[in-house]
Write a protein that holds these residues in place. Structure first.
Motif, mmCIF file in Angstrom:
data_model
loop_
_atom_site.group_PDB
_atom_site.id
_atom_site.type_symbol
_atom_site.label_atom_id
_atom_site.label_comp_id
_atom_site.label_asym_id
_atom_site.label_seq_id
_atom_site.Cartn_x
_atom_site.Cartn_y
_atom_site.Cartn_z
ATOM 1 N N VAL A 13 35.967 44.110 38.796
ATOM 2 C CA VAL A 13 34.653 44.394 38.349
ATOM 3 C C VAL A 13 33.808 43.300 37.856
ATOM 4 O O VAL A 13 32.518 42.878 37.862
ATOM 5 C CB VAL A 13 34.941 44.707 36.296
ATOM 6 N N ASP A 14 35.018 42.403 37.687
ATOM 7 C CA ASP A 14 33.848 40.443 37.879
ATOM 8 C C ASP A 14 33.830 40.487 38.735
ATOM 9 O O ASP A 14 32.321 39.506 38.505
ATOM 10 C CB ASP A 14 35.141 39.548 37.338
ATOM 11 N N GLN A 15 33.755 40.427 39.701
ATOM 12 C CA GLN A 15 33.055 40.163 40.836
ATOM 13 C C GLN A 15 31.899 40.700 41.235
ATOM 14 O O GLN A 15 30.842 41.130 41.509
ATOM 15 C CB GLN A 15 34.149 40.483 42.372
ATOM 16 N N VAL A 16 32.207 43.214 41.035
ATOM 17 C CA VAL A 16 30.722 43.320 40.893
ATOM 18 C C VAL A 16 29.322 42.709 39.837
ATOM 19 O O VAL A 16 28.086 42.802 40.253
ATOM 20 C CB VAL A 16 30.970 44.756 40.417
ATOM 21 N N ARG A 17 29.592 42.074 38.681
ATOM 22 C CA ARG A 17 29.049 42.017 37.883
ATOM 23 C C ARG A 17 27.969 40.655 38.290
ATOM 24 O O ARG A 17 27.374 40.618 38.290
ATOM 25 C CB ARG A 17 29.872 41.751 36.430
ATOM 26 N N ALA A 18 29.306 39.883 38.971
ATOM 27 C CA ALA A 18 28.366 38.771 39.782
ATOM 28 C C ALA A 18 27.767 38.834 40.173
ATOM 29 O O ALA A 18 26.625 37.906 40.471
ATOM 30 C CB ALA A 18 30.261 37.390 40.381
ATOM 31 N N ALA A 19 27.931 39.916 41.107
ATOM 32 C CA ALA A 19 26.731 40.318 42.683
ATOM 33 C C ALA A 19 25.753 40.802 41.930
ATOM 34 O O ALA A 19 24.964 40.918 42.316
ATOM 35 C CB ALA A 19 27.599 41.286 43.420
ATOM 36 N N GLU A 20 25.681 41.410 40.910
ATOM 37 C CA GLU A 20 24.807 41.931 40.314
ATOM 38 C C GLU A 20 23.985 40.864 39.606
ATOM 39 O O GLU A 20 22.728 40.662 39.627
ATOM 40 C CB GLU A 20 24.817 42.809 39.301
ATOM 41 N N LEU A 40 16.278 44.469 48.074
ATOM 42 C CA LEU A 40 17.749 43.990 47.630
ATOM 43 C C LEU A 40 18.469 44.920 46.155
ATOM 44 O O LEU A 40 17.794 44.811 45.733
ATOM 45 C CB LEU A 40 16.915 42.505 47.372
ATOM 46 N N ARG A 41 20.266 44.578 47.122
ATOM 47 C CA ARG A 41 20.440 45.452 45.496
ATOM 48 C C ARG A 41 22.365 45.150 46.148
ATOM 49 O O ARG A 41 22.592 44.769 47.273
ATOM 50 C CB ARG A 41 20.098 47.333 46.050
ATOM 51 N N VAL A 42 22.898 45.473 45.284
ATOM 52 C CA VAL A 42 24.511 45.206 45.391
ATOM 53 C C VAL A 42 24.620 46.425 46.229
ATOM 54 O O VAL A 42 24.193 47.188 46.226
ATOM 55 C CB VAL A 42 25.084 45.756 44.050
ATOM 56 N N ASP A 43 25.709 46.362 47.443
ATOM 57 C CA ASP A 43 25.996 47.190 48.425
ATOM 58 C C ASP A 43 27.299 48.123 47.703
ATOM 59 O O ASP A 43 27.909 47.667 47.282
ATOM 60 C CB ASP A 43 26.717 46.544 49.660
ATOM 61 N N PRO A 44 26.391 49.113 47.776
ATOM 62 C CA PRO A 44 27.077 50.544 46.841
ATOM 63 C C PRO A 44 28.426 50.688 47.770
ATOM 64 O O PRO A 44 29.950 50.630 46.924
ATOM 65 C CB PRO A 44 26.427 51.735 46.895
ATOM 66 N N VAL A 45 28.421 50.522 49.004
ATOM 67 C CA VAL A 45 29.788 50.513 50.124
ATOM 68 C C VAL A 45 30.615 50.118 50.258
ATOM 69 O O VAL A 45 31.638 50.076 49.818
ATOM 70 C CB VAL A 45 29.313 51.518 51.552
ATOM 71 N N SER A 46 30.193 48.230 49.693
ATOM 72 C CA SER A 46 30.826 47.612 49.750
ATOM 73 C C SER A 46 31.901 47.605 48.171
ATOM 74 O O SER A 46 33.093 46.608 47.825
ATOM 75 C CB SER A 46 30.778 46.095 49.546
ATOM 76 N N CYS A 47 31.316 48.683 47.481
ATOM 77 C CA CYS A 47 31.996 48.642 45.899
ATOM 78 C C CYS A 47 32.822 49.646 45.582
ATOM 79 O O CYS A 47 33.389 49.865 44.545
ATOM 80 C CB CYS A 47 30.579 48.320 44.980
ATOM 81 N N ALA A 48 33.224 50.461 46.560
ATOM 82 C CA ALA A 48 33.594 51.614 46.728
ATOM 83 C C ALA A 48 34.876 51.236 46.245
ATOM 84 O O ALA A 48 35.454 50.353 46.967
ATOM 85 C CB ALA A 48 33.476 52.322 47.910
ATOM 86 N N GLY A 49 35.279 52.489 45.613
ATOM 87 C CA GLY A 49 37.243 52.447 45.692
ATOM 88 C C GLY A 49 37.887 51.884 44.095
ATOM 89 O O GLY A 49 36.715 51.180 43.631
ATOM 90 N N ASN A 50 38.508 51.871 44.124
ATOM 91 C CA ASN A 50 39.558 51.628 42.684
ATOM 92 C C ASN A 50 39.496 50.133 42.499
ATOM 93 O O ASN A 50 39.071 48.928 41.857
ATOM 94 C CB ASN A 50 40.895 51.714 42.501
ATOM 95 N N GLU A 51 39.311 49.308 43.593
ATOM 96 C CA GLU A 51 39.496 47.653 43.450
ATOM 97 C C GLU A 51 38.905 46.874 44.158
ATOM 98 O O GLU A 51 38.858 46.469 45.302
ATOM 99 C CB GLU A 51 41.063 47.233 43.323
ATOM 100 N N PRO A 52 37.386 47.357 44.508
ATOM 101 C CA PRO A 52 36.627 46.300 45.454
ATOM 102 C C PRO A 52 36.449 44.734 45.457
ATOM 103 O O PRO A 52 36.044 43.774 44.050
ATOM 104 C CB PRO A 52 35.256 46.266 45.624
ATOM 105 N N ASN A 54 35.434 42.178 47.296
ATOM 106 C CA ASN A 54 33.626 41.114 47.975
ATOM 107 C C ASN A 54 32.848 42.272 47.869
ATOM 108 O O ASN A 54 32.698 42.474 48.883
ATOM 109 C CB ASN A 54 34.576 40.487 49.247
ATOM 110 N N PRO A 55 31.755 42.874 46.836
ATOM 111 C CA PRO A 55 30.984 42.991 46.757
ATOM 112 C C PRO A 55 30.277 41.937 47.780
ATOM 113 O O PRO A 55 29.295 41.476 47.092
ATOM 114 C CB PRO A 55 30.605 43.060 45.508
#
Length: 80
Positions: A13-20, A40-52, A54-55
């Motif tokens: 979750v912290d990694q996704v927030r950092a990407a955002e 320009l956006r965070v790639d949703p596929v790389s955030c898929a699953g319970n424990e992404p 490296n977004p």
């Protein structure tokens, strides 16, 4: 979910927030240079699953004029 799983989930979750945050900074910096990348956006596929782990940030596609504008801004920023 065990403690290790919870810790991994929080890290993800912290990694996704950092990407955002990185996307927001890029948008702001590009806007200051008069450049807009609509996709320009965070790639949703790389955030898929319970424990992404490296977004990815998707820079998207742009036209030739925007690419030249970005190259000029980078060159200008690289000058001492």
């Amino acid at each position: 979910m065990d403690k290790t799983g919870k810790e991994r989930r929080k890290a993800a979750v912290d990694q996704v927030r950092a990407a955002e945050e990185a996307v927001a900074q890029l948008k702001s910096g590009l806007a200051a240079a008069g450049i807009k990348l609509p996709s320009l956006r965070v790639d949703p596929v790389s955030c898929a699953g319970n424990e992404p782990a490296n977004p990815l940030v998707e820079l998207g596609r742009c036209n030739l004029a925007t690419a030249r504008q970005m190259a000029a801004a980078l060159e200008e920023g690289a000058r001492p």
